[in-house]
Design a protein around this motif. Structure first.
Motif, PDB file in Angstrom:
ATOM      1  N   VAL A 118       0.796  -1.207   0.000  1.00 14.90           N
ATOM      2  CA  VAL A 118       0.000   0.000   0.000  1.00 14.90           C
ATOM      3  C   VAL A 118       0.836   1.269   0.000  1.00 14.90           C
ATOM      4  N   VAL A 119       2.148   1.185  -0.110  1.00 21.14           N
ATOM      5  CA  VAL A 119       2.960   2.383  -0.340  1.00 21.14           C
ATOM      6  C   VAL A 119       2.952   2.639  -1.846  1.00 21.14           C
ATOM      7  N   PRO A 120       2.330   3.724  -2.298  1.00 25.04           N
ATOM      8  CA  PRO A 120       2.177   3.930  -3.740  1.00 25.04           C
ATOM      9  C   PRO A 120       3.456   4.430  -4.405  1.00 25.04           C
ATOM     10  N   THR A 121       3.514   4.239  -5.689  1.00 24.71           N
ATOM     11  CA  THR A 121       4.579   4.830  -6.498  1.00 24.71           C
ATOM     12  C   THR A 121       3.931   5.522  -7.696  1.00 24.71           C
ATOM     13  N   LEU A 122       4.544   6.612  -8.135  1.00 18.86           N
ATOM     14  CA  LEU A 122       4.044   7.347  -9.295  1.00 18.86           C
ATOM     15  C   LEU A 122       4.937   7.086 -10.497  1.00 18.86           C
ATOM     16  N   ALA A 123       4.301   6.833 -11.645  1.00 15.69           N
ATOM     17  CA  ALA A 123       5.045   6.650 -12.890  1.00 15.69           C
ATOM     18  C   ALA A 123       4.882   7.865 -13.795  1.00 15.69           C
ATOM     19  N   THR A 124       3.623   8.342 -13.960  1.00 21.36           N
ATOM     20  CA  THR A 124       3.373   9.505 -14.815  1.00 21.36           C
ATOM     21  C   THR A 124       2.262  10.373 -14.228  1.00 21.36           C
ATOM     22  N   VAL A 125       2.304  11.631 -14.608  1.00 22.71           N
ATOM     23  CA  VAL A 125       1.226  12.578 -14.315  1.00 22.71           C
ATOM     24  C   VAL A 125       0.846  13.234 -15.632  1.00 22.71           C
ATOM     25  N   SER A 126      -0.436  13.152 -15.987  1.00 26.75           N
ATOM     26  CA  SER A 126      -0.866  13.670 -17.291  1.00 26.75           C
ATOM     27  C   SER A 126      -2.152  14.489 -17.130  1.00 26.75           C
ATOM     28  N   PRO A 127      -2.137  15.719 -17.683  1.00 27.49           N
ATOM     29  CA  PRO A 127      -1.007  16.378 -18.335  1.00 27.49           C
ATOM     30  C   PRO A 127       0.041  16.794 -17.306  1.00 27.49           C
ATOM     31  N   ALA A 128       1.230  17.125 -17.782  1.00 26.74           N
ATOM     32  CA  ALA A 128       2.315  17.531 -16.886  1.00 26.74           C
ATOM     33  C   ALA A 128       2.401  19.041 -16.729  1.00 26.74           C
ATOM     34  N   SER A 129       1.536  19.760 -17.474  1.00 23.08           N
ATOM     35  CA  SER A 129       1.552  21.228 -17.390  1.00 23.08           C
ATOM     36  C   SER A 129       0.234  21.776 -17.898  1.00 23.08           C
ATOM     37  N   LEU A 188      -6.425  15.615 -13.498  1.00 24.35           N
ATOM     38  CA  LEU A 188      -5.081  15.050 -13.624  1.00 24.35           C
ATOM     39  C   LEU A 188      -5.187  13.526 -13.568  1.00 24.35           C
ATOM     40  N   THR A 189      -4.486  12.850 -14.434  1.00 20.85           N
ATOM     41  CA  THR A 189      -4.443  11.388 -14.411  1.00 20.85           C
ATOM     42  C   THR A 189      -3.097  10.935 -13.880  1.00 20.85           C
ATOM     43  N   LEU A 190      -3.116  10.186 -12.795  1.00 22.89           N
ATOM     44  CA  LEU A 190      -1.900   9.668 -12.186  1.00 22.89           C
ATOM     45  C   LEU A 190      -1.819   8.175 -12.447  1.00 22.89           C
ATOM     46  N   THR A 191      -0.693   7.730 -12.970  1.00 23.07           N
ATOM     47  CA  THR A 191      -0.488   6.289 -13.145  1.00 23.07           C
ATOM     48  C   THR A 191       0.671   5.844 -12.265  1.00 23.07           C
ATOM     49  N   GLY A 192       0.602   4.606 -11.813  1.00 20.37           N
ATOM     50  CA  GLY A 192       1.642   4.087 -10.935  1.00 20.37           C
ATOM     51  C   GLY A 192       1.253   2.726 -10.407  1.00 20.37           C
ATOM     52  N   THR A 193       1.604   2.448  -9.170  1.00 21.63           N
ATOM     53  CA  THR A 193       1.295   1.150  -8.565  1.00 21.63           C
ATOM     54  C   THR A 193       0.822   1.344  -7.126  1.00 21.63           C
ATOM     55  N   ASN A 194       0.138   0.309  -6.641  1.00 26.64           N
ATOM     56  CA  ASN A 194      -0.277   0.226  -5.229  1.00 26.64           C
ATOM     57  C   ASN A 194      -1.312   1.271  -4.836  1.00 26.64           C
ATOM     58  N   PHE A 195      -2.118   1.737  -5.788  1.00 28.34           N
ATOM     59  CA  PHE A 195      -3.205   2.639  -5.429  1.00 28.34           C
ATOM     60  C   PHE A 195      -4.341   1.831  -4.814  1.00 28.34           C
ATOM     61  N   THR A 196      -5.041   2.441  -3.869  1.00 35.87           N
ATOM     62  CA  THR A 196      -6.206   1.804  -3.241  1.00 35.87           C
ATOM     63  C   THR A 196      -7.370   2.781  -3.280  1.00 35.87           C
ATOM     64  N   SER A 197      -8.539   2.320  -2.827  1.00 37.39           N
ATOM     65  CA  SER A 197      -9.717   3.189  -2.811  1.00 37.39           C
ATOM     66  C   SER A 197      -9.556   4.332  -1.815  1.00 37.39           C
ATOM     67  N   ALA A 198      -8.549   4.219  -0.907  1.00 36.88           N
ATOM     68  CA  ALA A 198      -8.294   5.283   0.069  1.00 36.88           C
ATOM     69  C   ALA A 198      -7.179   6.227  -0.372  1.00 36.88           C
ATOM     70  N   THR A 226       3.778   7.937   1.531  1.00 34.91           N
ATOM     71  CA  THR A 226       3.749   8.894   0.425  1.00 34.91           C
ATOM     72  C   THR A 226       4.643   8.415  -0.699  1.00 34.91           C
ATOM     73  N   SER A 227       4.176   8.571  -1.906  1.00 35.91           N
ATOM     74  CA  SER A 227       4.925   8.134  -3.085  1.00 35.91           C
ATOM     75  C   SER A 227       6.065   9.084  -3.397  1.00 35.91           C
ATOM     76  N   ASN A 228       6.814   8.736  -4.417  1.00 38.93           N
ATOM     77  CA  ASN A 228       7.774   9.675  -4.993  1.00 38.93           C
ATOM     78  C   ASN A 228       6.996  10.825  -5.631  1.00 38.93           C
ATOM     79  N   ALA A 229       7.657  11.947  -5.853  1.00 36.46           N
ATOM     80  CA  ALA A 229       6.980  13.142  -6.376  1.00 36.46           C
ATOM     81  C   ALA A 229       7.321  13.364  -7.853  1.00 36.46           C
ATOM     82  N   LEU A 230       6.332  13.858  -8.599  1.00 33.31           N
ATOM     83  CA  LEU A 230       6.528  14.221  -9.998  1.00 33.31           C
ATOM     84  C   LEU A 230       6.126  15.687 -10.200  1.00 33.31           C
TER      85      LEU A 230
END
Length: 290
Positions: free
Chosen positions: A202-213, A223-233, A281-285
């Protein structure tokens, strides 16, 4: 007793004890003569040392946590207003909607303002302002104005590990638990309690943020966030501030960015946060409003 006198007293006590230990054998009698019959010491010095109530002496030396925290602190303010503080103690933390906190050093309390341009750091990694706590030790760089308010360009929290380090530690702990259970299984012993599959991931990671600007002054956006370990919370955050978040899947979140957030040019960090014992908290983008 001042801080300097406290430390001087402590040093004196230690030296006194050391002197007694070194001279105890040499001063075998009460006339002050050593084993060679030379008058090297005042008469009865050994008995005087033995008579000292060391515990009572040391009990009079009161060194508080604040003394220890402030001992390595250094403060530099140049004539042009450049401000540099190492080893300050956080007194108050930012309140909602108030981008400032206070820090104390050398008996002086400074108000520190920060912005999205402030470089927030933990040990060896990025930090969110929400990770700042009362009592944390910080280094601060910036400019101080005529009113004594500091506009920080860099805040480094020495009291916490970075989110990246926390994730690495969690992964290392999980790997150690797996190895331990393998050994226990070979020995015919039951495994130790481990987090469930859901808890362990349950520790999330971020791969992309779209759009980025986006363009400043534009309408709000999603904003669409893609990554891993996302939950309903899971909650997406804009510079540490929670956004209205929609859970799509374990690899995608949608976050609503209000128009007020993009009204002016700025650069912010986007993160994802999972609550709970095994959350984090995930890594930041980066996200840019141009």
């Amino acid at each position: 007793m001042t801080k300097k006198l406290k430390y001087a007293s402590a040093i004196f006590a230690i030296l006194t004890i050391s002197l007694g230990a070194m001279n105890a054998k040499a001063d075998n009698d009460s006339n002050g003569k050593d084993d060679n019959g030379k008058n090297n010491f005042p008469a009865g010095i050994t008995k005087q040392i033995q008579a000292l109530d060391i515990n009572k002496l040391l009990s009079n030396i009161k060194i508080s946590d604040d003394d220890l925290k402030s001992k390595p602190a250094s403060l530099t303010i140049n004539p042009n207003g450049e401000f540099k503080l190492n080893g300050g103690v956080v007194v108050t933390i930012p309140a909602t909607g108030n981008p400032s906190f206070t820090v104390k050093s050398w008996g002086i309390t400074f108000t520190v303002n920060y912005s999205t341009l402030t470089n927030l750091r933990a040990q060896n990694g990025a930090m969110l302002i929400t990770e700042l706590h009362v009592g944390d030790i910080v280094n601060i760089q910036g400019k101080i104005d005529a009113n004594g308010v500091v506009l920080a360009t860099r805040v480094e929290n020495l009291s916490i590990a970075s989110s990246e380090q926390n994730i690495q530690l969690r992964n290392q702990i999980n790997a150690l638990i797996e190895r331990l259970n393998l050994l226990l299984g070979k020995a015919g012993l039951p495994p130790v309690a481990t987090p469930t599959t859901t808890q362990a991931m349950v520790v999330p990671t971020l791969a992309t943020v779209s759009p980025a600007s986006t363009t400043f002054g534009s309408a709000g956006l999603t904003l669409t966030l893609t990554g891993t370990n996302f939950t309903s919370a899971s909650v997406a955050k804009w510079a540490g501030i929670a956004l209205t978040t929609t859970f799509v899947s374990a690899t995608q979140l949608n976050a609503a960015i209000p128009a007020a957030n993009v009204a002016t040019t700025t650069n912010v960090l986007i993160t994802a946060f999972n609550p709970g014992t095994y959350g984090g908290t995930s890594n930041a983008l980066p996200f840019s409003v141009q």
